[in-house]
Design an enzyme around this catalytic site. Sequence first.
Site, PDB file in Angstrom:
ATOM      1  N   GLY A  21       0.812  -1.218   0.000  1.00 33.08           N
ATOM      2  CA  GLY A  21       0.000   0.000   0.000  1.00 33.08           C
ATOM      3  C   GLY A  21       0.842   1.263   0.000  1.00 33.08           C
ATOM      4  O   GLY A  21       0.405   2.314  -0.472  1.00 33.08           O
ATOM      5  N   GLU A  62       1.850   1.740  -3.575  1.00 33.87           N
ATOM      6  CA  GLU A  62       0.626   2.073  -4.326  1.00 33.87           C
ATOM      7  C   GLU A  62       0.248   3.533  -4.104  1.00 33.87           C
ATOM      8  O   GLU A  62      -0.142   4.240  -5.038  1.00 33.87           O
ATOM      9  CB  GLU A  62      -0.522   1.155  -3.888  1.00 33.87           C
ATOM     10  CG  GLU A  62      -0.316  -0.278  -4.358  1.00 33.87           C
ATOM     11  CD  GLU A  62      -1.429  -1.202  -3.897  1.00 33.87           C
ATOM     12  OE1 GLU A  62      -1.745  -1.200  -2.688  1.00 33.87           O
ATOM     13  OE2 GLU A  62      -1.991  -1.926  -4.743  1.00 33.87           O
TER      14      GLU A  62
END
Length: 704
Positions: free
Chosen positions: A104, A107
């Site tokens: 994450g 990302e």
Amino acid sequence: MSGQLVRFEVEDGIGVITVDNPPVNALSPGVPEGILESVAKGNKDPNVKAMVLMGAGRSFIAGADIRQFGKGAKRLGIGERPVDVLEKSEKPIVAAIHGFALGGGLETAMACNYRIAKKATKVGLPEVLIGLLPGGCGTQRLPRLVGPKIALDMIVTGRHVPAEEAKGYGVLDALIDDKADLRAEAIKFAKSIADKKPMPIVSKMTTKFDEYKNDPGMFDKMRKSIEKKAKGQPAPFACIDAVEAAVTLPYDQGIVRERELFAPLENSDASKGLRYAFFAERQAGRLPDLPEGTKQKKIEKGAVIGAGTMGGGIAMSFADFGVPVKILDSTQEALDRGMKRVKDNYAVAVKRGSITQAQMDERLKLIEPVLAYEDIGQADVVIEAVFEELGVKQEVFRKLDAVMKPGALLLSNTSTIDVDKIGADVKRKKDVAGAHFFSPANVMRLLEVVEGTESAPETIAAAMQLGKQIGKVSAWAGNTDGFVANRSRGPFTAEASILLEDGALPEQVDKVLVDFGYPMGPFAVGDLAGLDIGWAVRKRKAAEDPTFRKNPIADRLCEMGRFGQKTGAGWYRYEKGDRTPHPDPIVAQTIKEVTSSLGIKQRSFTEDEILRRLLFASVNEACKILEEKKARRASDVDIMWLYGFGFPRYRGGLMFWADTIGSKDIYEQIVRWHNELGPRWRPSALLKEVASKGGKLSEIVMMG
Ligand code: NAI
């Protein structure tokens, strides 16, 4: 709450968004919301021309909060997440990365317009390693940034990519010196791009998709290449499907597809097993009852006694992690032989491309062969790996007692001898413990740290820490026969032989375990290692102990000169120059002859029965070990099976797997086998207790 986790400050016309969620700035609840609020503030503030997103403390956003997976936690929908919203910002955002940007974290960074990072940074999308896919647009943005080929490699292996390499691929726009002030550099960079138009937006990039047009078979090729290794695991295949969606669908549909592919993974057994293993591993390194104030010892120099198979591998482990090590043997010939083997092993690694020639030279320089004990006296730790004979080991420990500096750790790599006996003549017994490595020691990652009766907490803590320092996964074990790993595996091995006596064939047993997820079955492994070693041990044990359980089939094969791959035949037959095992009718015939001469009646087995006979036997033994408090946590046993024996990680470990059957069913089956098959199946009292409550075996913790 979000105000504390994410700060927003304006400096020199740049809005600096700092995620401050120690220890690693995971994206736990409150962090995404905080980022969104800050971006909104930045866009509203006329004084802000551009923004920087960074992490406080030792890292950028290291990733998602893994504990949240599988808990049915409410998530922001598509379009509401920072990974969707950041790129819609009117003002450009620069991700300024240090430490790690994983999962994450990366990302989120890819949803920014620019990414700059310190040189020591590592980035990656490692979700596959916990049975997931990067579900925050990672599978859609990375192929756009770096092309589908590199994206597939990064997403399907989950590897951490060093900053320099990542910049080469296009993941990062600029690198910053590690000593530089990240915030100041990021502000400088943000000012330099503040007015640049158009702002780069990753989801709109498509130029790298030409790669796919030129090689449309790339996804099928990748599927085929992982077919064997990823058997039983949906995540790597879902990762490929998602990257394929990135290049074949428009972005908006691609992220919907990504989420569809993610959903079933989260609750898959494989992901549960991998997530369990992730936490079990971290847990294993912690000693639960370490007295407060236990001093940590520093290990800067090592020594190994015995330049044999294990000693050489242990010395390599030190050198591989930059720790200088001296290796001592009793003769120059043995030392030369040992050093030659070390060099040959490194040369193979260079040939394979896993290390460079320069790295090999550097590592070899760290390993110094010596003959005199006086030369090793200043080492912080010494690991004895001489012949497995009590007298020889005791003699070595007496010498170590005489020469080693005060406080040095005196560790034995014995696999079967009581560590108290090995150190019986040593005056400083508090410094003595076991450090049980697995073969090949430079490859296998388990280090079983064995606590003797008089080992000091400092000694055990330091031995555990040493493992970590040289790239191992340390786990605590009590001083019991075979310690925890081999003792818990013993019944599995014994049962495999008994199954043959009772009518199963080696290829049948091996197939069951390969289907279960092991890379090889135990009989094929036996052929690889050489059957003569076990034969010699059995002969010695039988001479010492008249009640020792013989292995008549294996003995007969050895008498026939079938030692495994090296003789072209063992449990299987082998074609010249080929390692593929072929079932051999001679083996089937030999089994029949041996068992009929012993009057054993043969029967047939289902695959499920074979698996349960093998693994339940070890589950029962592991419970006995825990009952005796020779292991403290069932999850430690699981770590030992994962890192010592190649148990399939996506099954979590022996005890985690057992819970997928249920403690009650296992107990009842063991009771039935105890009645049918005899005393080796005596059920563990602890197993009985856990089963009676319908409890989980993997959650057993024994303290005190
Ligand atoms: P090895 O026979 O390959 O090596 C033993 C080495 O110790 C030889 O180089 C020998 O010259 C040297 N040596 C013997 N007596 C010595 C002395 N008094 N002073 C200095 N050097 C001496 O044996 P291997 O397989 O490396 O095993 C060593 C130890 O590691 C044993 O305790 C064994 O149980 C343990 N171990 C072995 C494993 C394996 O798979 N081979 C796995 C885990 C532990």
